[in-house]
Design an enzyme around this catalytic site. Structure first.
Site, mmCIF file in Angstrom:
data_model
loop_
_atom_site.group_PDB
_atom_site.id
_atom_site.type_symbol
_atom_site.label_atom_id
_atom_site.label_comp_id
_atom_site.label_asym_id
_atom_site.label_seq_id
_atom_site.Cartn_x
_atom_site.Cartn_y
_atom_site.Cartn_z
ATOM 1 N N GLU A 135 2.977 -3.949 13.931
ATOM 2 C CA GLU A 135 3.968 -3.447 12.953
ATOM 3 C C GLU A 135 4.946 -4.507 12.440
ATOM 4 O O GLU A 135 6.160 -4.304 12.470
ATOM 5 C CB GLU A 135 4.742 -2.279 13.569
ATOM 6 C CG GLU A 135 3.855 -1.132 13.981
ATOM 7 C CD GLU A 135 4.619 0.025 14.622
ATOM 8 O OE1 GLU A 135 5.838 -0.079 14.825
ATOM 9 O OE2 GLU A 135 3.968 1.047 14.930
ATOM 10 N N GLU A 142 -5.019 4.319 16.310
ATOM 11 C CA GLU A 142 -4.087 5.317 16.858
ATOM 12 C C GLU A 142 -4.227 6.609 16.069
ATOM 13 O O GLU A 142 -3.276 7.121 15.480
ATOM 14 C CB GLU A 142 -2.643 4.791 16.798
ATOM 15 C CG GLU A 142 -2.459 3.489 17.538
ATOM 16 C CD GLU A 142 -1.006 2.999 17.567
ATOM 17 O OE1 GLU A 142 -0.079 3.783 17.299
ATOM 18 O OE2 GLU A 142 -0.808 1.811 17.879
HETATM 19 C C1 XIL Z 1 4.388 5.654 21.174
HETATM 20 C C2 XIL Z 1 4.051 6.356 22.486
HETATM 21 O O1 XIL Z 1 2.968 7.222 22.257
HETATM 22 C C3 XIL Z 1 5.243 7.125 22.999
HETATM 23 O O2 XIL Z 1 4.970 7.664 24.279
HETATM 24 C C4 XIL Z 1 6.472 6.222 23.053
HETATM 25 O O3 XIL Z 1 7.598 6.994 23.415
HETATM 26 C C5 XIL Z 1 6.721 5.564 21.716
HETATM 27 O O4 XIL Z 1 5.554 4.858 21.312
HETATM 28 N N1 XIL Z 1 2.798 3.046 17.093
HETATM 29 C C6 XIL Z 1 2.416 2.357 18.214
HETATM 30 C C7 XIL Z 1 2.437 3.018 19.540
HETATM 31 O O5 XIL Z 1 1.929 1.220 18.080
HETATM 32 O O6 XIL Z 1 2.696 2.107 20.572
HETATM 33 C C8 XIL Z 1 3.437 4.146 19.569
HETATM 34 O O7 XIL Z 1 3.315 4.809 20.822
HETATM 35 C C9 XIL Z 1 3.215 5.088 18.413
HETATM 36 C C10 XIL Z 1 3.378 4.371 17.093
#
Ligand code: XIL
Length: 381
Positions: A171, A276
């Site tokens: 990101e 994701e």
């Molecule tokens: C999220 C997790 O799922 C949560 O448990 C945590 O509180 C916050 O992060 N983008 C990403 C992930 O790259 O690492 C994130 O994961 C969601 C958004």
């Protein structure tokens, strides 16, 4: 006597016939059940590309036994939801916290999975000490580089040969394709990205290295990624793949937007990963874009309409969207190396708490009771 004998023999024959029928009917029932319990995503959709899941520490430590068993049976790749993030694994400058990450990697090795590391350099869930000195001032570029190198090389070399691919930088872009004004960017400028890739490659030359971000269906953001890939190569460093996070809602993105993203990003020669994937059924606040975890909205009941269960009509729409996305991924399987779902079940999904805390969402492939959704079964064989 004769009559009695005949009658006994008749009864006896009937009893044998009945128990034989019973035997065959129960054994075919068991057979069906057995067949169903052997159906899996990895034997189905997982033959087109790796099919992965983000796992939490309850699952990999074995505390959640049902979850652990389901992951092992269904998926052939895993990514850690939180335990390898900087604040978790490297909470103080001279202290790493390995326990959960070690359990995660052991779990993946035990089940012969393609293990992903997530994530080495990210502005969120960053240990507070990382970019500042003891009195809170930004460290110099050279100190930050030393810290990045130490962080990356210590973690990557610990799991060398076992973690097969790393989300090296997560990101780094804004929606318009420009760089996010993170501490890394403020202190090092664009160089922080290629430098991170260089450190990761030195620590494990065999590992795949990815740039990972959300909202890559936006053309402006795709241009930003093309720039990053070029900057990594110009620096003499190596990038293997681009991760498209894919935290979607019922409003999109459209199939053609995702197809364009796949075409544009694969023109770099990088492998693509859907890293994701989840599809929320809940209304998404208008003023939030993408998947930045720092963006949140206050709870109100109209944002949480399905607290008891999901109406069939909504599940139908969800399934149709999921089918469209998976059909698209399948038709691009020569470019897509892996599709990873962010969270095992609806119960453990982060979407229940993001972007609004405390909702009831239904974004993953498995129900709260660990059963497969109707749609999910269509991906299994
Ligand atoms: C999220 C997790 O799922 C949560 O448990 C945590 O509180 C916050 O992060 N983008 C990403 C992930 O790259 O690492 C994130 O994961 C969601 C958004």
């Amino acid at each position: 006597m004769k009559y009695l004998n005949m009658r006994n023999i008749g009864m006896y024959t009937l009893a044998i016939m009945f128990s034989t029928m019973l035997f065959f009917s129960t054994s075919s029932c068991t057979q069906n059940k057995k067949t169903e319990s052997f159906l899996s995503l990895k034997n189905g959709i997982g033959t087109d590309f790796l099919i992965g899941v983000a796992v939490n520490t309850n699952e990999t430590s074995g505390l959640d036994t049902l979850g652990a068993a389901l992951i092992a049976r269904q998926f052939n790749s895993i990514v850690p939801e939180n335990c390898m993030k900087c604040a978790e694994i490297h909470p103080e400058e001279n202290r790493f916290s390995w326990e959960s990450a070690d359990q995660y990697v052991d779990f993946g090795v035990k089940h012969h999975m393609f293990i992903i590391g997530h994530c080495l350099i990210w502005h969120s869930q960053l240990a507070p000490w990382f970019c500042v000195d003891s009195i809170g001032r930004d460290v110099s570029p050279s100190v930050l580089k030393q810290r990045m190198k130490f962080h990356i090389s210590t973690i990557v070399s610990r799991y060398k040969g076992r973690v097969k691919g790393w989300d090296v930088v997560n990101e780094a872009l804004l929606d318009d394709g420009s760089y996010r004004n993170s501490k890394f960017y403020q202190i090092l400028g664009e160089e922080f990205i290629p430098y991170a890739f260089k450190c990761a490659h030195e620590a494990d030359p065999q590992a795949e290295l990815y740039y990972n971000d959300y909202s890559l269906f936006l053309p402006s953001k795709q241009q930003g990624v093309l720039h990053i890939v070029k900057s990594i190569r110009d620096y003499g460093a190596m990038i293997t793949g681009i991760g498209m996070q894919s935290h979607f809602t019922m409003d999109g993105p459209s199939i053609s937007q995702v197809q364009t993203a796949i075409d544009t990003l694969s023109s770099t020669g990088c492998k693509l990963m859907i890293t994701e994937f989840d599809l929320s059924v809940l209304p998404f606040p208008n003023d939030i874009n993408g998947a930045g975890i720092e963006q949140t909205e206050k709870y109100s009941i109209q944002y949480n309409p399905y607290t008891k269960s999901l109406p069939d009509s909504i599940e139908q729409v969800w399934s149709t969207h999921m089918k469209d996305y998976f059909d698209l991924y399948r038709s691009n399987k020569s470019k897509i190396e892996r599709v990873t779902i962010w969270g095992l079940t609806d119960k453990s999904s982060w979407r229940n708490d993001w972007p609004i805390l405390g909702r009831t969402d239904y974004p993953t492939l498995f129900n709260r009771d660990y059963t497969a959704k109707q749609f999910t079964k269509t991906l299994m064989r």
